[in-house]
Design a protein around this motif. Structure first.
Motif, PDB file in Angstrom:
ATOM      1  N   GLU A  18      21.870 102.371  10.670  1.00 10.55           N
ATOM      2  CA  GLU A  18      20.982 101.358  10.089  1.00 10.55           C
ATOM      3  C   GLU A  18      19.996 100.846  11.143  1.00 10.55           C
ATOM      4  OE1 GLU A  18      23.594  99.124   6.670  1.00 10.55           O
ATOM      5  OE2 GLU A  18      24.225  98.853   8.766  1.00 10.55           O
ATOM      6  N   ILE A  19      20.493 100.644  12.353  1.00 17.61           N
ATOM      7  CA  ILE A  19      19.639 100.181  13.439  1.00 17.61           C
ATOM      8  C   ILE A  19      18.540 101.206  13.717  1.00 17.61           C
ATOM      9  CG2 ILE A  19      19.566  99.699  15.927  1.00 17.61           C
ATOM     10  CD1 ILE A  19      22.483  98.598  15.562  1.00 17.61           C
ATOM     11  N   LEU A  20      18.922 102.476  13.830  1.00 14.50           N
ATOM     12  CA  LEU A  20      17.934 103.513  14.140  1.00 14.50           C
ATOM     13  C   LEU A  20      16.944 103.701  13.001  1.00 14.50           C
ATOM     14  CD1 LEU A  20      20.143 106.111  16.033  1.00 14.50           C
ATOM     15  CD2 LEU A  20      18.670 104.321  16.976  1.00 14.50           C
ATOM     16  N   ASP A  21      17.411 103.635  11.758  1.00 16.12           N
ATOM     17  CA  ASP A  21      16.503 103.744  10.610  1.00 16.12           C
ATOM     18  C   ASP A  21      15.459 102.628  10.638  1.00 16.12           C
ATOM     19  OD1 ASP A  21      17.906 105.961   9.634  1.00 16.12           O
ATOM     20  OD2 ASP A  21      19.012 104.803   8.126  1.00 16.12           O
ATOM     21  N   ALA A  22      15.923 101.399  10.839  1.00 17.07           N
ATOM     22  CA  ALA A  22      15.019 100.251  10.842  1.00 17.07           C
ATOM     23  C   ALA A  22      14.080 100.302  12.054  1.00 17.07           C
ATOM     24  CB  ALA A  22      15.815  98.946  10.834  1.00 17.07           C
ATOM     25  N   ALA A  23      14.592 100.701  13.210  1.00 15.57           N
ATOM     26  CA  ALA A  23      13.766 100.774  14.415  1.00 15.57           C
ATOM     27  C   ALA A  23      12.667 101.818  14.256  1.00 15.57           C
ATOM     28  CB  ALA A  23      14.630 101.086  15.629  1.00 15.57           C
ATOM     29  N   LEU A  24      13.008 102.972  13.696  1.00 21.07           N
ATOM     30  CA  LEU A  24      12.000 104.010  13.496  1.00 21.07           C
ATOM     31  C   LEU A  24      10.940 103.550  12.496  1.00 21.07           C
ATOM     32  CD1 LEU A  24      11.231 106.811  14.465  1.00 21.07           C
ATOM     33  CD2 LEU A  24      12.629 107.762  12.628  1.00 21.07           C
ATOM     34  N   ALA A  25      11.365 102.844  11.461  1.00 24.31           N
ATOM     35  CA  ALA A  25      10.403 102.311  10.494  1.00 24.31           C
ATOM     36  C   ALA A  25       9.467 101.299  11.165  1.00 24.31           C
ATOM     37  CB  ALA A  25      11.134 101.664   9.320  1.00 24.31           C
ATOM     38  N   LEU A  26      10.017 100.429  12.007  1.00 18.77           N
ATOM     39  CA  LEU A  26       9.170  99.465  12.722  1.00 18.77           C
ATOM     40  C   LEU A  26       8.168 100.172  13.629  1.00 18.77           C
ATOM     41  CD1 LEU A  26      11.677  96.623  13.701  1.00 18.77           C
ATOM     42  CD2 LEU A  26       9.604  96.374  12.310  1.00 18.77           C
ATOM     43  N   LEU A  35       8.008  97.153  17.806  1.00 15.94           N
ATOM     44  CA  LEU A  35       9.441  97.371  17.960  1.00 15.94           C
ATOM     45  C   LEU A  35       9.977  96.517  19.104  1.00 15.94           C
ATOM     46  CD1 LEU A  35      12.057  98.782  17.209  1.00 15.94           C
ATOM     47  CD2 LEU A  35      11.425 100.637  18.758  1.00 15.94           C
ATOM     48  N   THR A  36      10.475  95.367  18.743  1.00 21.16           N
ATOM     49  CA  THR A  36      11.190  94.516  19.688  1.00 21.16           C
ATOM     50  C   THR A  36      12.583  94.291  19.121  1.00 21.16           C
ATOM     51  OG1 THR A  36      10.552  92.425  18.636  1.00 21.16           O
ATOM     52  CG2 THR A  36       9.044  93.325  20.333  1.00 21.16           C
ATOM     53  N   MET A  37      13.491  93.889  19.966  1.00 14.30           N
ATOM     54  CA  MET A  37      14.850  93.624  19.492  1.00 14.30           C
ATOM     55  C   MET A  37      14.842  92.468  18.494  1.00 14.30           C
ATOM     56  SD  MET A  37      16.499  95.999  20.771  1.00 14.30           S
ATOM     57  CE  MET A  37      17.852  96.468  21.813  1.00 14.30           C
ATOM     58  N   ARG A  53      25.653  96.524  21.665  1.00 17.03           N
ATOM     59  CA  ARG A  53      26.828  97.407  21.757  1.00 17.03           C
ATOM     60  C   ARG A  53      26.564  98.774  21.129  1.00 17.03           C
ATOM     61  NH1 ARG A  53      30.672  98.240  17.711  1.00 17.03           N
ATOM     62  NH2 ARG A  53      30.208  97.154  15.782  1.00 17.03           N
ATOM     63  N   HIS A  54      25.563  98.856  20.263  1.00 24.10           N
ATOM     64  CA  HIS A  54      25.227 100.126  19.619  1.00 24.10           C
ATOM     65  C   HIS A  54      24.246 100.967  20.428  1.00 24.10           C
ATOM     66  CE1 HIS A  54      27.298  99.330  15.850  1.00 24.10           C
ATOM     67  NE2 HIS A  54      26.750  98.132  15.815  1.00 24.10           N
ATOM     68  N   VAL A  55      23.228 100.317  20.980  1.00 22.14           N
ATOM     69  CA  VAL A  55      22.147 101.063  21.641  1.00 22.14           C
ATOM     70  C   VAL A  55      21.797 100.544  23.028  1.00 22.14           C
ATOM     71  CG1 VAL A  55      21.103 101.843  19.472  1.00 22.14           C
ATOM     72  CG2 VAL A  55      20.345  99.688  20.508  1.00 22.14           C
ATOM     73  N   GLY A  56      22.438  99.505  23.478  1.00 14.13           N
ATOM     74  CA  GLY A  56      22.079  98.931  24.777  1.00 14.13           C
ATOM     75  C   GLY A  56      20.792  98.146  24.659  1.00 14.13           C
ATOM     76  N   ASP A  57      19.932  98.284  25.630  1.00 16.49           N
ATOM     77  CA  ASP A  57      18.677  97.543  25.656  1.00 16.49           C
ATOM     78  C   ASP A  57      17.566  98.319  24.936  1.00 16.49           C
ATOM     79  OD1 ASP A  57      18.183  99.608  27.419  1.00 16.49           O
ATOM     80  OD2 ASP A  57      17.885  98.329  29.166  1.00 16.49           O
ATOM     81  N   HIS A  58      16.343  97.835  25.075  1.00 17.70           N
ATOM     82  CA  HIS A  58      15.194  98.463  24.410  1.00 17.70           C
ATOM     83  C   HIS A  58      15.031  99.925  24.837  1.00 17.70           C
ATOM     84  CE1 HIS A  58      10.891  99.167  23.470  1.00 17.70           C
ATOM     85  NE2 HIS A  58      11.174  98.427  22.419  1.00 17.70           N
ATOM     86  N   THR A  59      15.226 100.200  26.117  1.00 12.58           N
ATOM     87  CA  THR A  59      15.134 101.584  26.601  1.00 12.58           C
ATOM     88  C   THR A  59      16.208 102.445  25.965  1.00 12.58           C
ATOM     89  OG1 THR A  59      14.158 100.847  28.686  1.00 12.58           O
ATOM     90  CG2 THR A  59      15.180 103.032  28.678  1.00 12.58           C
ATOM     91  N   GLY A  60      17.413 101.924  25.853  1.00  9.38           N
ATOM     92  CA  GLY A  60      18.495 102.653  25.188  1.00  9.38           C
ATOM     93  C   GLY A  60      18.182 102.917  23.726  1.00  9.38           C
ATOM     94  N   LEU A  61      17.533 101.962  23.084  1.00  9.75           N
ATOM     95  CA  LEU A  61      17.116 102.137  21.692  1.00  9.75           C
ATOM     96  C   LEU A  61      16.117 103.285  21.587  1.00  9.75           C
ATOM     97  CD1 LEU A  61      17.011 101.227  18.725  1.00  9.75           C
ATOM     98  CD2 LEU A  61      15.294  99.527  19.414  1.00  9.75           C
ATOM     99  N   LEU A  62      15.141 103.319  22.488  1.00 12.09           N
ATOM    100  CA  LEU A  62      14.160 104.417  22.473  1.00 12.09           C
ATOM    101  C   LEU A  62      14.833 105.762  22.744  1.00 12.09           C
ATOM    102  CD1 LEU A  62      11.095 102.820  24.275  1.00 12.09           C
ATOM    103  CD2 LEU A  62      11.327 103.355  21.842  1.00 12.09           C
ATOM    104  N   ARG A  63      15.791 105.787  23.662  1.00 12.22           N
ATOM    105  CA  ARG A  63      16.529 107.034  23.931  1.00 12.22           C
ATOM    106  C   ARG A  63      17.264 107.505  22.682  1.00 12.22           C
ATOM    107  NH1 ARG A  63      19.019 104.606  28.596  1.00 12.22           N
ATOM    108  NH2 ARG A  63      17.554 104.859  30.281  1.00 12.22           N
ATOM    109  N   ALA A  64      17.936 106.582  22.019  1.00 12.86           N
ATOM    110  CA  ALA A  64      18.678 106.936  20.801  1.00 12.86           C
ATOM    111  C   ALA A  64      17.741 107.442  19.709  1.00 12.86           C
ATOM    112  CB  ALA A  64      19.492 105.729  20.312  1.00 12.86           C
ATOM    113  N   ALA A 114      13.008 106.119  29.115  1.00 12.67           N
ATOM    114  CA  ALA A 114      13.539 106.453  27.798  1.00 12.67           C
ATOM    115  C   ALA A 114      13.517 107.950  27.514  1.00 12.67           C
ATOM    116  CB  ALA A 114      12.750 105.717  26.709  1.00 12.67           C
ATOM    117  N   PHE A 115      13.006 108.730  28.455  1.00 12.90           N
ATOM    118  CA  PHE A 115      12.990 110.184  28.289  1.00 12.90           C
ATOM    119  C   PHE A 115      14.432 110.621  28.071  1.00 12.90           C
ATOM    120  CE2 PHE A 115      12.411 114.574  30.088  1.00 12.90           C
ATOM    121  CZ  PHE A 115      11.491 115.001  29.135  1.00 12.90           C
TER     122      PHE A 115
END
Length: 177
Positions: A18-26, A35-37, A53-64, A114-115
């Protein structure tokens, strides 16, 4: 908006998907600045802390996000292919991923940390394939990847046939060496 303090009740949080779906949509809607937390938290109706706990920080979110979007690039059709055919398939799939979510590519450019692991595997696979057909694999890798980025970011999905034509010209030049 008033939020209760403490941990959410079991089962009331959000999942990684759900987090990744919403983040990609943003990202697709508003680019990297969208795309901010906190914006993600507003979109999902939770606090920004819910994501760590799911993706870490913003960089972790971009990596995921990168790992998810680019995962299909490494999928290879069954059957043996020569190096040029495999490169064509790999680069075509990569171009498609870039063109489908150009804002993700731009966000990764803006945050080199985030590479992601999948994009590193793509780069390594392409470099290995190129090493089997040219004595300048790094030069050709940079040319081909930059071409995929440029075409995907500039054209989106509208000019895939032109990208294929240009890619075929580049690969033919490579094969002629």
């Amino acid at each position: 908006m008033n939020r209760q303090r403490g941990r959410p009740a079991p089962g009331s949080g959000v999942s990684r998907d759900e987090i990744l779906d919403a983040a990609l949509a943003l990202l697709d809607e508003g680019g990297g600045q969208g795309l901010t937390m906190r914006a993600l938290g507003r979109r999902l109706g939770v606090t920004a802390m819910s994501f760590y706990r799911h993706v870490g920080d913003h960089t972790g979110l971009l990596r995921a996000l990168s790992d998810r979007v680019y995962a299909t690039v490494l999928e290879q059709p069954a059957g043996e292919q020569d190096a040029l055919a495999e490169m064509r398939g790999l680069l075509t799939r990569y171009h498609h991923a870039v063109a489908s979510h150009p804002q993700l590519t731009l966000a990764i450019f803006a945050t080199p940390e985030a590479f992601a692991s999948v994009t590193r595997h793509i780069t390594d696979r392409l470099t290995a394939l190129l090493a089997s057909v040219t004595d300048q694999p790094l030069l050709w890798r940079d040319i081909l990847v930059d071409h995929a980025h440029g075409a995907g970011l500039a054209q989106g999905q509208t000019m895939t046939a032109q990208y294929q034509q240009a890619l075929d010209c580049l690969l033919a030049r490579l094969a002629a060496k």
